[in-house]
Design a protein around this motif. Structure first.
Motif, PDB file in Angstrom:
ATOM      1  N   TYR A 109      -2.572 -60.983  27.061  1.00 33.15           N
ATOM      2  CA  TYR A 109      -3.210 -61.640  27.946  1.00 33.15           C
ATOM      3  C   TYR A 109      -3.106 -61.395  29.434  1.00 33.15           C
ATOM      4  O   TYR A 109      -1.965 -61.075  29.978  1.00 33.15           O
ATOM      5  CB  TYR A 109      -2.908 -63.009  27.812  1.00 33.15           C
ATOM      6  N   LEU A 110      -4.222 -61.128  30.090  1.00 29.80           N
ATOM      7  CA  LEU A 110      -3.960 -60.834  31.686  1.00 29.80           C
ATOM      8  C   LEU A 110      -4.954 -61.843  32.232  1.00 29.80           C
ATOM      9  O   LEU A 110      -6.090 -61.824  31.864  1.00 29.80           O
ATOM     10  CB  LEU A 110      -4.283 -59.283  31.884  1.00 29.80           C
ATOM     11  N   GLY A 111      -4.590 -62.077  33.369  1.00 29.03           N
ATOM     12  CA  GLY A 111      -5.618 -62.707  34.245  1.00 29.03           C
ATOM     13  C   GLY A 111      -4.928 -63.279  35.538  1.00 29.03           C
ATOM     14  O   GLY A 111      -3.848 -62.802  35.996  1.00 29.03           O
ATOM     15  N   VAL A 112      -5.980 -64.144  36.237  1.00 33.35           N
ATOM     16  CA  VAL A 112      -5.438 -64.694  37.477  1.00 33.35           C
ATOM     17  C   VAL A 112      -5.874 -66.422  37.431  1.00 33.35           C
ATOM     18  O   VAL A 112      -7.050 -66.606  37.080  1.00 33.35           O
ATOM     19  CB  VAL A 112      -6.227 -64.190  38.880  1.00 33.35           C
ATOM     20  N   ASN A 113      -5.025 -67.071  37.625  1.00 34.04           N
ATOM     21  CA  ASN A 113      -5.274 -68.652  37.583  1.00 34.04           C
ATOM     22  C   ASN A 113      -5.524 -69.088  38.872  1.00 34.04           C
ATOM     23  O   ASN A 113      -4.535 -69.300  39.487  1.00 34.04           O
ATOM     24  CB  ASN A 113      -4.037 -69.313  36.808  1.00 34.04           C
ATOM     25  N   ASP A 114      -6.747 -69.215  39.061  1.00 30.11           N
ATOM     26  CA  ASP A 114      -7.205 -69.313  40.485  1.00 30.11           C
ATOM     27  C   ASP A 114      -6.824 -71.081  40.937  1.00 30.11           C
ATOM     28  O   ASP A 114      -6.700 -71.380  41.929  1.00 30.11           O
ATOM     29  CB  ASP A 114      -8.633 -69.195  40.510  1.00 30.11           C
ATOM     30  N   GLY A 115      -6.964 -71.886  39.802  1.00 29.59           N
ATOM     31  CA  GLY A 115      -6.669 -73.297  39.913  1.00 29.59           C
ATOM     32  C   GLY A 115      -5.156 -73.461  40.507  1.00 29.59           C
ATOM     33  O   GLY A 115      -4.873 -74.687  40.810  1.00 29.59           O
TER      34      GLY A 115
ATOM     35  N   GLY B 205      -3.782 -71.365  42.491  1.00 34.56           N
ATOM     36  CA  GLY B 205      -3.487 -70.694  43.996  1.00 34.56           C
ATOM     37  C   GLY B 205      -3.405 -69.111  43.564  1.00 34.56           C
ATOM     38  O   GLY B 205      -2.753 -68.357  44.225  1.00 34.56           O
ATOM     39  N   ASP B 206      -4.392 -68.724  42.828  1.00 35.31           N
ATOM     40  CA  ASP B 206      -4.407 -67.161  42.622  1.00 35.31           C
ATOM     41  C   ASP B 206      -3.268 -66.624  42.071  1.00 35.31           C
ATOM     42  O   ASP B 206      -2.865 -65.406  42.540  1.00 35.31           O
ATOM     43  CB  ASP B 206      -4.915 -66.576  43.822  1.00 35.31           C
ATOM     44  N   LEU B 207      -2.774 -67.249  41.067  1.00 37.50           N
ATOM     45  CA  LEU B 207      -1.409 -66.533  40.256  1.00 37.50           C
ATOM     46  C   LEU B 207      -1.634 -65.774  39.289  1.00 37.50           C
ATOM     47  O   LEU B 207      -2.454 -66.018  38.383  1.00 37.50           O
ATOM     48  CB  LEU B 207      -0.448 -67.791  39.888  1.00 37.50           C
ATOM     49  N   PRO B 208      -1.360 -64.323  39.350  1.00 37.53           N
ATOM     50  CA  PRO B 208      -1.718 -63.373  38.199  1.00 37.53           C
ATOM     51  C   PRO B 208      -0.543 -63.795  37.329  1.00 37.53           C
ATOM     52  O   PRO B 208       0.413 -64.015  37.480  1.00 37.53           O
ATOM     53  CB  PRO B 208      -1.169 -62.023  38.952  1.00 37.53           C
ATOM     54  N   VAL B 209      -1.283 -63.455  35.982  1.00 33.97           N
ATOM     55  CA  VAL B 209      -0.338 -64.039  34.645  1.00 33.97           C
ATOM     56  C   VAL B 209      -0.534 -62.862  33.736  1.00 33.97           C
ATOM     57  O   VAL B 209      -1.513 -61.986  33.760  1.00 33.97           O
ATOM     58  CB  VAL B 209      -0.889 -65.123  33.920  1.00 33.97           C
ATOM     59  N   SER B 210       0.540 -62.696  33.047  1.00 35.81           N
ATOM     60  CA  SER B 210       0.536 -61.556  31.972  1.00 35.81           C
ATOM     61  C   SER B 210       1.491 -62.089  30.917  1.00 35.81           C
ATOM     62  O   SER B 210       2.365 -62.697  31.077  1.00 35.81           O
ATOM     63  CB  SER B 210       1.318 -60.345  32.698  1.00 35.81           C
ATOM     64  N   PHE B 211       0.980 -61.913  29.736  1.00 40.84           N
ATOM     65  CA  PHE B 211       1.671 -62.463  28.511  1.00 40.84           C
ATOM     66  C   PHE B 211       1.497 -61.388  27.246  1.00 40.84           C
ATOM     67  O   PHE B 211       0.511 -60.671  27.045  1.00 40.84           O
ATOM     68  CB  PHE B 211       1.261 -63.543  27.934  1.00 40.84           C
TER      69      PHE B 211
ATOM     70  N   ASP C 212     -14.510 -70.426  32.677  1.00 39.45           N
ATOM     71  CA  ASP C 212     -14.264 -71.551  33.527  1.00 39.45           C
ATOM     72  C   ASP C 212     -13.914 -70.930  35.165  1.00 39.45           C
ATOM     73  O   ASP C 212     -13.530 -69.843  35.440  1.00 39.45           O
ATOM     74  CB  ASP C 212     -13.284 -72.627  33.195  1.00 39.45           C
ATOM     75  N   ASN C 213     -14.139 -71.843  36.022  1.00 38.95           N
ATOM     76  CA  ASN C 213     -13.918 -71.492  37.540  1.00 38.95           C
ATOM     77  C   ASN C 213     -12.351 -71.196  37.932  1.00 38.95           C
ATOM     78  O   ASN C 213     -12.338 -70.057  38.637  1.00 38.95           O
ATOM     79  CB  ASN C 213     -14.177 -72.736  38.178  1.00 38.95           C
ATOM     80  N   TYR C 214     -11.439 -71.654  37.143  1.00 31.96           N
ATOM     81  CA  TYR C 214     -10.151 -71.171  37.555  1.00 31.96           C
ATOM     82  C   TYR C 214      -9.509 -70.213  36.793  1.00 31.96           C
ATOM     83  O   TYR C 214      -8.540 -69.510  37.658  1.00 31.96           O
ATOM     84  CB  TYR C 214      -9.235 -72.752  37.161  1.00 31.96           C
ATOM     85  N   CYS C 215      -9.994 -69.733  35.731  1.00 31.77           N
ATOM     86  CA  CYS C 215      -9.299 -68.510  35.093  1.00 31.77           C
ATOM     87  C   CYS C 215     -10.213 -67.206  35.171  1.00 31.77           C
ATOM     88  O   CYS C 215     -11.221 -67.460  34.501  1.00 31.77           O
ATOM     89  CB  CYS C 215      -8.978 -69.016  33.659  1.00 31.77           C
ATOM     90  N   LEU C 216      -9.689 -66.118  35.304  1.00 29.91           N
ATOM     91  CA  LEU C 216     -10.395 -65.050  35.360  1.00 29.91           C
ATOM     92  C   LEU C 216      -9.517 -64.088  34.455  1.00 29.91           C
ATOM     93  O   LEU C 216      -8.514 -63.828  34.965  1.00 29.91           O
ATOM     94  CB  LEU C 216     -10.363 -64.353  36.871  1.00 29.91           C
ATOM     95  N   ASP C 217      -9.742 -63.885  33.352  1.00 28.49           N
ATOM     96  CA  ASP C 217      -8.777 -63.282  32.536  1.00 28.49           C
ATOM     97  C   ASP C 217      -9.366 -62.696  31.152  1.00 28.49           C
ATOM     98  O   ASP C 217     -10.721 -62.528  31.151  1.00 28.49           O
ATOM     99  CB  ASP C 217      -7.859 -64.662  31.795  1.00 28.49           C
ATOM    100  N   LEU C 218      -8.418 -61.932  30.578  1.00 24.84           N
ATOM    101  CA  LEU C 218      -8.864 -61.055  29.343  1.00 24.84           C
ATOM    102  C   LEU C 218      -7.842 -61.535  28.087  1.00 24.84           C
ATOM    103  O   LEU C 218      -6.563 -61.244  28.346  1.00 24.84           O
ATOM    104  CB  LEU C 218      -9.144 -59.711  29.530  1.00 24.84           C
ATOM    105  N   PHE C 219      -8.339 -61.753  27.118  1.00 20.45           N
ATOM    106  CA  PHE C 219      -7.411 -61.956  25.892  1.00 20.45           C
ATOM    107  C   PHE C 219      -7.908 -61.166  24.655  1.00 20.45           C
ATOM    108  O   PHE C 219      -9.023 -61.122  24.349  1.00 20.45           O
ATOM    109  CB  PHE C 219      -7.559 -63.484  25.426  1.00 20.45           C
ATOM    110  N   VAL C 220      -6.980 -60.381  24.084  1.00 22.26           N
ATOM    111  CA  VAL C 220      -7.192 -59.677  22.841  1.00 22.26           C
ATOM    112  C   VAL C 220      -6.025 -59.923  21.917  1.00 22.26           C
ATOM    113  O   VAL C 220      -4.937 -60.107  22.163  1.00 22.26           O
ATOM    114  CB  VAL C 220      -7.089 -58.156  23.153  1.00 22.26           C
ATOM    115  N   ALA C 221      -6.544 -60.205  20.643  1.00 19.34           N
ATOM    116  CA  ALA C 221      -5.556 -60.287  19.551  1.00 19.34           C
ATOM    117  C   ALA C 221      -5.991 -59.322  18.301  1.00 19.34           C
ATOM    118  O   ALA C 221      -7.122 -59.195  17.942  1.00 19.34           O
ATOM    119  CB  ALA C 221      -5.832 -61.648  19.002  1.00 19.34           C
ATOM    120  N   ILE C 222      -4.942 -58.715  17.788  1.00 21.02           N
ATOM    121  CA  ILE C 222      -5.019 -57.859  16.651  1.00 21.02           C
ATOM    122  C   ILE C 222      -4.191 -58.097  15.363  1.00 21.02           C
ATOM    123  O   ILE C 222      -3.258 -58.739  15.681  1.00 21.02           O
ATOM    124  CB  ILE C 222      -4.728 -56.390  17.180  1.00 21.02           C
TER     125      ILE C 222
END
Length: 131
Positions: free
Chosen positions: A31-37, A39-45, A119-129
């Motif tokens: 999972y990679l993304g930015v949580n705009d809700g 304060g534009d926090l980048p996230v990685s998991f 949704d407005n707050y999350c700009l992300d990409l999720f991949v599951a294998i």
């Protein structure tokens, strides 16, 4: 001609109707993304999710977010999902600490899942294998 007709019947025989039970077992996830809700926090998991085939999942792994420095990202340990007959999937976003985002996508060949929040707050990409 008989050979050509036999090939034409293969895809129809291989097709199945998707359902929530189509997503079951342990999956490696990224999972990679930015949580705009928040304060534009980048996230990685990176880690694993286990889907129970009945609309529930559990999450384990490690993630980080960045807010002036790297901080641990603690996803929700459990959540819900659904799969439509078309293969379209909706997954409660366990990586969104604001609780504002749902990931939408699809289940593809071999059970691979790709989704993103709309949704407005999350700009992300999720991949599951499947593991």
């Amino acid at each position: 001609m008989a050979f050509a007709l036999s090939l034409a019947s293969v895809p129809a025989g291989a097709q199945t109707v998707a359902s929530t039970s189509s997503l079951k077992g342990a999956y490696w996830v990224r999972y990679l993304g930015v949580n705009d809700g928040l304060g534009d926090l980048p996230v990685s998991f990176a880690g694993s999710m286990t889907f129970d085939g009945a609309g529930n999942f559990t999450v384990s792994g490690q993630g980080v977010t960045f807010s002036g420095g790297s901080l641990p990202l603690t996803p929700s340990a459990t959540g819900t999902y659904s799969v439509l007959s078309s293969g379209q999937v909706a997954i409660a976003n366990p990586f969104d600490t604001s609780g504002s985002c749902v990931m939408y996508g699809g289940v593809g060949v071999g059970g691979v899942v790709a989704a993103t929040s709309t949704d407005n707050y999350c700009l992300d990409l999720f991949v599951a294998i499947p593991q």
